[in-house]
Design an enzyme around this catalytic site. Structure first.
Site, PDB file in Angstrom:
ATOM      1  N   PRO A 103     111.014  14.863  52.550  1.00 21.91           N
ATOM      2  CG  PRO A 103     110.275  16.846  51.579  1.00 21.91           C
ATOM      3  CD  PRO A 103     110.514  15.388  51.281  1.00 21.91           C
ATOM      4  CB  CYS A 104     111.828  14.690  58.108  1.00 24.12           C
ATOM      5  SG  CYS A 104     112.600  16.248  58.621  1.00 24.12           S
ATOM      6  CD  GLN A 105     109.503  19.719  56.364  1.00 24.79           C
ATOM      7  OE1 GLN A 105     109.528  18.643  55.781  1.00 24.79           O
ATOM      8  NE2 GLN A 105     110.057  20.810  55.876  1.00 24.79           N
ATOM      9  CG  PHE A 107     107.919  11.097  58.195  1.00 23.62           C
ATOM     10  CD1 PHE A 107     106.724  10.470  57.901  1.00 23.62           C
ATOM     11  CD2 PHE A 107     108.863  11.254  57.198  1.00 23.62           C
ATOM     12  CE1 PHE A 107     106.474   9.988  56.616  1.00 23.62           C
ATOM     13  CE2 PHE A 107     108.615  10.774  55.916  1.00 23.62           C
ATOM     14  CZ  PHE A 107     107.414  10.143  55.630  1.00 23.62           C
TER      15      PHE A 107
END
Length: 494
Positions: A103-105, A107
């Protein structure tokens, strides 16, 4: 090279289909691309119940659906436990390829801002546990021993509080015996009608001896300035600041970063929004008060205006005829949001207009309405309740200086801007270019822009479906990466 790795390589080079484990799989954008390139999707790990159901619905038959539609928390599930749960066999022999995007939240810069508000600390995002899920990815690599792998994430993964997570992952993979590189690719350069910039990391077991890590672009598009700016910010950790004037030594010698394949202006132009969406049925129910507030379910099939493939774009033809996900009659997820305040604003916006232009249009509409009422003898003074109610009825509540990018009307002759997960909350970032329809895009249109074929089914109602699409890797880009990977595994003969 271990005997397990050697056996896997030999099996594939003798014609066996590579077996894929998709981690943080979402609804299956990467899985679909790899399936289309000749891989078998053996299993997936995903915690969101709607996305898990979508993945199982599209990649496993009815007898296997219940088995593969269970949400799985990767932080609570060890690799051996997963292999046993899904009947994969012995862990280190069960899988050839691991793919996925933690999950990129944590980053992404938008996620950092939210975390700062919660924690009231400028570096709070570093402590977000989602930012450490890539360590779980590496734990699965150690256990399943794939011969190749793909990791995807936002460009900010290269500059996470001044720290390059992609480089750290590359170092860890090198210690495990992999040859690894990462780069930044834009989906518009690979046949996707969307300008979506992402980091991709590809690694091969040492016995493969790879030559090309990333596929060559197939389409040309000059990206807007904002995309180049995002790329430059992300690359700060791999740029050699002491050699900025010497372009040959621009990047650090010890980095695993690789320049993206060159995009030539001689290539065919990128697929445009109009090429992607033009053949889909127009939506007008909201203009005749047939559309009401409430959940949008996918239980009504809307037939195509024409089932004949002649006269529609090559891209639209592919979306209807994608092998294994064909759909030649119509679509059941062509649903939109109920936004009655904004329909007339959408109509008056020009392609490329953003929220400041939309706000100015709304103010002009409000002033005209006010003057119309005054001509009829009705005096409404600023500050009174009736004035405020009329203002709220016509003008959106956001400050145009604080939210300049909140709205955007798509340009028909260019790829769409990046689809985001917050499509699940609102879809103002993608207002349809057709002013006569006065609306934001539908679920199926979002899927088309992300390169999901019309036969791909999304579980849940409108909001979860939008979120699944916005979180996904475009299948056509995943297919290009998969085809290149398979060719390398087969020794350049794929």
């Amino acid at each position: 090279m271990s005997q397990i790795t050697a056996n896997k390589i030999v099996r594939i080079r003798n014609g066996g289909r590579p077996r894929v484990l998709d981690l943080f799989a979402g609804c299956g954008g990467i899985s679909l691309g790899f399936q289309a390139a000749g891989f078998t999707i053996s299993a997936a790990v995903e915690i969101d119940p709607f996305a898990t159901a979508s993945h199982a619905l599209n990649f496993f038959d009815e007898s296997e659906f219940a088995h593969h539609s269970m949400p799985i928390d990767i932080t609570q599930t060890e690799p051996d436990m997963l292999a046993q749960m899904l009947n994969l066999g012995q862990t280190d022999s069960a899988i050839d390829i691991i793919v996925g995007g933690p999950p990129c939240q944590a980053f992404a810069r938008v996620g950092r801002a939210k975390l700062r508000e919660i924690d009231a600390h400028p570096e709070a995002y570093i402590h977000d546990p989602r930012g450490n899920l890539y360590l779980r990815y590496l734990a699965y690599v150690r256990a399943f021993k794939p011969i190749a792998l793909l990791m995807e994430n936002v460009p900010d993964m290269l500059n996470y509080g001044g720290h390059n997570i992609a480089e750290e992952v590359s170092d860890s993979l090198a210690d495990l015996g992999y040859i690894c590189h990462y780069t930044l690719l834009n989906a518009a350069h690979y046949g996707v009608p969307e300008m979506r910039e992402r980091m991709f990391l590809v690694a091969f077991a040492e016995g493969i001896n790879p030559h090309e890590f990333f596929p060559q672009p197939t389409n040309y598009h000059e990206l807007p300035r904002g995309y180049e700016g995002t790329r430059q910010v992300a690359l700060q950790t791999v740029i050699n600041s002491h050699s900025l004037e010497n372009q040959q030594n621009l990047f650090k010698e010890n980095t695993s970063f690789m320049l993206p394949p060159a995009v030539s202006a001689d290539l065919p132009p990128a697929i445009t929004a109009k090429q992607a969406l033009e053949d889909l049925p127009p939506i007008t129910d909201h203009l005749t008060e047939k559309l009401k507030r409430g959940a949008r379910r996918f239980d009504v099939m809307v037939p195509y205006q024409t089932c004949n493939l002649e006269g529609i774009s090559d891209y639209a033809t592919l979306m209807r005829t994608w092998p294994g996900h064909e759909n030649l009659e119509g679509i059941s997820d062509h649903v939109i949001r109920y936004l009655p305040r904004d329909y007339d604003i959408f109509e008056k916006m020009k392609p490329g207009d953003q929220y400041p232009e939309a706000y100015a249009i709304a103010i002009e509409m409000f002033n005209k309405k006010l003057k119309s009422l005054q001509r009829k003898g009705k005096k409404i003074s600023e500050g009174c309740e009736e004035y405020d109610q009329l203002f709220k009825k016509i003008v959106p509540p956001y400050d145009p200086e604080k939210f300049p990018n909140k709205w955007r009307k798509m340009e028909p002759d260019a790829p769409a801007r990046t689809l985001m997960a917050h499509l699940g909350k609102d879809s103002y970032s993608h207002i349809h270019y057709d002013s006569q329809q006065k609306r934001t895009i539908s679920v199926r249109e979002a899927a088309r822009l992300q390169s999901f074929p019309d036969g791909f089914k999304f579980s849940g109602t409108m909001n979860p479906a939008f979120k699944q699409i916005g979180n996904a890797v475009p299948p056509l880009l995943a297919k290009a990466l998969a085809a290149n990977m398979l060719r390398e595994i087969k020794g350049g003969n794929g």
